[in-house]
Design an enzyme around this catalytic site. Sequence first.
Site, PDB file in Angstrom:
ATOM      1  N   CYS A  34      -4.820   8.766   9.471  1.00 42.21           N
ATOM      2  CA  CYS A  34      -4.933   8.094  10.781  1.00 42.21           C
ATOM      3  C   CYS A  34      -4.845   9.129  11.917  1.00 42.21           C
ATOM      4  O   CYS A  34      -4.438  10.236  11.728  1.00 42.21           O
ATOM      5  CB  CYS A  34      -3.785   7.111  10.970  1.00 42.21           C
ATOM      6  SG  CYS A  34      -3.682   5.911   9.694  1.00 42.21           S
ATOM      7  N   ASP A  82       5.343   0.275  11.519  1.00 46.14           N
ATOM      8  CA  ASP A  82       4.080  -0.321  11.066  1.00 46.14           C
ATOM      9  C   ASP A  82       3.937  -1.778  11.486  1.00 46.14           C
ATOM     10  O   ASP A  82       2.887  -2.372  11.280  1.00 46.14           O
ATOM     11  CB  ASP A  82       3.961  -0.220   9.545  1.00 46.14           C
ATOM     12  CG  ASP A  82       3.866   1.224   9.095  1.00 46.14           C
ATOM     13  OD1 ASP A  82       4.317   1.530   7.977  1.00 46.14           O
ATOM     14  OD2 ASP A  82       3.374   2.051   9.879  1.00 46.14           O
ATOM     15  N   ARG A 104       0.911  14.340  12.896  1.00 48.25           N
ATOM     16  CA  ARG A 104       1.363  14.058  11.528  1.00 48.25           C
ATOM     17  C   ARG A 104       1.380  15.327  10.679  1.00 48.25           C
ATOM     18  O   ARG A 104       0.663  15.456   9.706  1.00 48.25           O
ATOM     19  CB  ARG A 104       0.495  12.962  10.916  1.00 48.25           C
ATOM     20  CG  ARG A 104       0.588  11.702  11.774  1.00 48.25           C
ATOM     21  CD  ARG A 104      -0.054  10.524  11.166  1.00 48.25           C
ATOM     22  NE  ARG A 104       0.646  10.141   9.941  1.00 48.25           N
ATOM     23  CZ  ARG A 104       0.170   9.172   9.170  1.00 48.25           C
ATOM     24  NH1 ARG A 104      -0.940   8.565   9.480  1.00 48.25           N
ATOM     25  NH2 ARG A 104       0.814   8.843   8.082  1.00 48.25           N
ATOM     26  N   LYS A 149       0.849  -1.206   0.000  1.00 50.56           N
ATOM     27  CA  LYS A 149       0.000   0.000   0.000  1.00 50.56           C
ATOM     28  C   LYS A 149       0.883   1.254   0.000  1.00 50.56           C
ATOM     29  O   LYS A 149       0.647   2.192  -0.752  1.00 50.56           O
ATOM     30  CB  LYS A 149      -0.867   0.017   1.250  1.00 50.56           C
ATOM     31  CG  LYS A 149      -1.501   1.373   1.552  1.00 50.56           C
ATOM     32  CD  LYS A 149      -2.305   1.404   2.828  1.00 50.56           C
ATOM     33  CE  LYS A 149      -1.507   1.716   4.048  1.00 50.56           C
ATOM     34  NZ  LYS A 149      -1.187   3.154   4.262  1.00 50.56           N
ATOM     35  N   ASN A 150       1.936   1.239   0.814  1.00 50.56           N
ATOM     36  CA  ASN A 150       2.764   2.435   0.977  1.00 50.56           C
ATOM     37  C   ASN A 150       3.728   2.665  -0.169  1.00 50.56           C
ATOM     38  O   ASN A 150       4.444   3.660  -0.192  1.00 50.56           O
ATOM     39  CB  ASN A 150       3.510   2.386   2.321  1.00 50.56           C
ATOM     40  CG  ASN A 150       2.534   2.528   3.477  1.00 50.56           C
ATOM     41  OD1 ASN A 150       1.377   2.885   3.269  1.00 50.56           O
ATOM     42  ND2 ASN A 150       2.969   2.203   4.673  1.00 50.56           N
ATOM     43  N   ARG A 175      -8.613  -0.277   4.956  1.00 56.59           N
ATOM     44  CA  ARG A 175      -7.753   0.717   4.307  1.00 56.59           C
ATOM     45  C   ARG A 175      -6.385   0.119   3.997  1.00 56.59           C
ATOM     46  O   ARG A 175      -5.750   0.425   3.009  1.00 56.59           O
ATOM     47  CB  ARG A 175      -7.532   1.927   5.236  1.00 56.59           C
ATOM     48  CG  ARG A 175      -8.616   2.965   5.220  1.00 56.59           C
ATOM     49  CD  ARG A 175      -8.182   4.190   6.003  1.00 56.59           C
ATOM     50  NE  ARG A 175      -6.917   4.715   5.488  1.00 56.59           N
ATOM     51  CZ  ARG A 175      -6.076   5.460   6.209  1.00 56.59           C
ATOM     52  NH1 ARG A 175      -6.349   5.756   7.454  1.00 56.59           N
ATOM     53  NH2 ARG A 175      -4.956   5.919   5.681  1.00 56.59           N
TER      54      ARG A 175
HETATM   55  C1  EPZ Z   1       4.656   6.790   5.761  1.00 57.50           C
HETATM   56  O1  EPZ Z   1       3.933   7.834   6.417  1.00 57.50           O
HETATM   57  C2  EPZ Z   1       3.704   5.596   5.727  1.00 57.50           C
HETATM   58  N1  EPZ Z   1       2.500   5.946   4.972  1.00 57.50           N
HETATM   59  C3  EPZ Z   1       3.309   5.209   7.158  1.00 57.50           C
HETATM   60  O2  EPZ Z   1       2.464   4.074   7.102  1.00 57.50           O
HETATM   61  C4  EPZ Z   1       4.594   4.830   7.914  1.00 57.50           C
HETATM   62  O3  EPZ Z   1       4.275   4.504   9.248  1.00 57.50           O
HETATM   63  C5  EPZ Z   1       5.557   6.029   7.891  1.00 57.50           C
HETATM   64  O4  EPZ Z   1       5.828   6.411   6.516  1.00 57.50           O
HETATM   65  C6  EPZ Z   1       6.896   5.700   8.558  1.00 57.50           C
HETATM   66  O5  EPZ Z   1       7.486   4.599   7.947  1.00 57.50           O
HETATM   67  C7  EPZ Z   1       2.563   5.960   3.612  1.00 57.50           C
HETATM   68  O6  EPZ Z   1       3.595   5.702   3.006  1.00 57.50           O
HETATM   69  C8  EPZ Z   1       1.303   6.298   2.897  1.00 57.50           C
HETATM   70  P1  EPZ Z   1       6.869  10.091   7.869  1.00 57.50           P
HETATM   71  P2  EPZ Z   1       4.522   9.345   6.451  1.00 57.50           P
HETATM   72  O7  EPZ Z   1       6.768  11.351   7.102  1.00 57.50           O
HETATM   73  O8  EPZ Z   1       5.210   9.638   5.182  1.00 57.50           O
HETATM   74  C9  EPZ Z   1       6.755  13.227  11.453  1.00 57.50           C
HETATM   75  C10 EPZ Z   1       0.530   2.831   7.591  1.00 57.50           C
HETATM   76  O9  EPZ Z   1       0.025   2.356   8.617  1.00 57.50           O
HETATM   77  N2  EPZ Z   1       6.658  14.228  10.396  1.00 57.50           N
HETATM   78  O10 EPZ Z   1       8.069   9.208   7.701  1.00 57.50           O
HETATM   79  O11 EPZ Z   1       3.429  10.210   6.880  1.00 57.50           O
HETATM   80  C11 EPZ Z   1       5.515  12.360  11.534  1.00 57.50           C
HETATM   81  O12 EPZ Z   1       4.540  13.005  12.342  1.00 57.50           O
HETATM   82  C12 EPZ Z   1       1.112   4.231   7.598  1.00 57.50           C
HETATM   83  O13 EPZ Z   1       0.609   2.237   6.490  1.00 57.50           O
HETATM   84  C13 EPZ Z   1       6.749  15.578  10.744  1.00 57.50           C
HETATM   85  O14 EPZ Z   1       6.885  15.924  11.908  1.00 57.50           O
HETATM   86  O15 EPZ Z   1       5.589   9.193   7.625  1.00 57.50           O
HETATM   87  C14 EPZ Z   1       6.051  11.103  12.157  1.00 57.50           C
HETATM   88  O16 EPZ Z   1       6.138  11.285  13.557  1.00 57.50           O
HETATM   89  C15 EPZ Z   1       1.048   4.864   8.979  1.00 57.50           C
HETATM   90  N3  EPZ Z   1       6.678  16.515   9.763  1.00 57.50           N
HETATM   91  C16 EPZ Z   1       7.454  10.987  11.581  1.00 57.50           C
HETATM   92  O17 EPZ Z   1       7.809  12.302  11.126  1.00 57.50           O
HETATM   93  C17 EPZ Z   1       6.537  16.163   8.439  1.00 57.50           C
HETATM   94  O18 EPZ Z   1       6.501  17.052   7.575  1.00 57.50           O
HETATM   95  C18 EPZ Z   1       7.564  10.022  10.408  1.00 57.50           C
HETATM   96  O19 EPZ Z   1       6.657  10.459   9.436  1.00 57.50           O
HETATM   97  C19 EPZ Z   1       6.436  14.803   8.104  1.00 57.50           C
HETATM   98  C20 EPZ Z   1       6.507  13.842   9.098  1.00 57.50           C
END
Ligand code: EPZ
Length: 440
Positions: A120, A310, A125, A24-25, A402
């Site tokens: 979510c 995840d 986020r 999915k990701n 989802r």
């Molecule tokens: C991706 O989310 C995945 N989703 C998530 O999977 C996964 O858990 C995550 O990467 C980490 O591996 C998709 O690919 C669609 P991040 P993403 O930006 O890109 C903070 C699932 O269950 N952050 O790496 O949103 C954020 O709050 C989902 O399939 C900021 O602070 O993750 C988090 O604490 C859940 N500012 C951390 O960084 C930003 O601008 C990691 O987020 C962006 C992120």
Amino acid sequence: MADWYLLAKQGGPLQGEISLGGAKNAVLVIMASLVLTRGTSRLKNVPASSDVLHMIDLLRSLGAHVSFDAKQNVLDVDTTFVNKWRVSPDIMRKMRASILVMGPLLVRFSKAEIALPGGCVIGSRPIDYHLKNFAKIGVTIAERGAYLNVHTKQLCARELVLDYPSVGATENLMMAAACTPGITTIINAALEPEVLDLIEVLKKMGAAIRILPPAVIEITGVSELRPIEHDVVVDRLEAGVLLLAAAITGGSVSLPAARADHLDLFLLKLEEMGHKIIVGDNKRGVTLAATDAPKAVSFKTAPYPGFPTDLQAPMMALQCIAQGKSVVEETVFENRLLHVRELQKMGAQIDLHGHQATITGVDELYGAQVIATDIRASSALVLAGLVAKGSTVMTGVQHWLRGYERLEHKLSRMGADIELRQGDWRHIKTYQQDSLSSSL
Ligand code: EPZ
């Protein structure tokens, strides 16, 4: 999904050889990347999960022509007639990944109007890493009500350093840089398998991208990107849940399509618990034979190749019945332990201190009415429901739908007593209620 629920009953060891869907990701961001091209692309191994359907809605709302053969998992997307750059709030509200069209829309139209993302509940986020780096490459950002209006006169190549290896920020910026004249580097980039699959797709489109040690992605802008054909990488997260289903029930499972090289630390932890893991040639294919006395293990989540956030929740279900004390620290998201409360309803002994959970293994869990709070929490509760005494009712199944394509059918094929149902679940006796009513 108001009155849908999953009913899981205690059963015996699960066995089977199971196929895997596409990640999915990976597929969501790859679908967004197609806006960078004009013409028809074909994606195979596309999971028919509701997030994919949401991304199809998004692409259609921009003017793309999309056809999806959900049985064959083949998606055809014609982006020739994409002529809109506004993403509506209701589409954004359904899926946070919608933010990933920002980069491609800036390349195609030099502007985009995006409602603030939903998704979510696992923490705020934010998207600050995306926005502050878009500003650095020449994007003007204005918030107007619920909308982010972004536009640029010319995207410019820069050296960008991410505060944190954010998957989404890495992907969004990489797509924006793909056609920007000059060399853009992203330092402290995310290198998850799903990011690497997007890089494969962009290179097929004609992009010039290199990965440099330790975690730098270098993009040399090209003038045009072409439509592609691509088999989406298999879902390491679905593989993880299926391995855990065999582990928690004392069974065995074979996943011929699993990429062991995407699961190294997760597999190490399963082995440390005492489960037998066999990996196929060149790390393709994983088989697990469960131990009947799993030992406690501890880990902290981290960006790849660390322990995947995840898989933290589903792994915790297994730790609940392991012998001894396990300590889990969630370092990626600030609020991704909501499944602890639900597991406690099933008799799990878990102490929470901030981002750290200490799990003391118990001999038995008990069926209960539980609520899924995010995609991965839903798989934790389903796994616990497969071994908990009596029946477990899980609501919040929109999260399960989802993230996974008919995973309950795969578990059934392995021998699980699990069913997706519609109707009033309140009358269903779970173990907890039985024992409560008998004690009254
Ligand atoms: C991706 O989310 C995945 N989703 C998530 O999977 C996964 O858990 C995550 O990467 C980490 O591996 C998709 O690919 C669609 P991040 P993403 O930006 O890109 C903070 C699932 O269950 N952050 O790496 O949103 C954020 O709050 C989902 O399939 C900021 O602070 O993750 C988090 O604490 C859940 N500012 C951390 O960084 C930003 O601008 C990691 O987020 C962006 C992120």
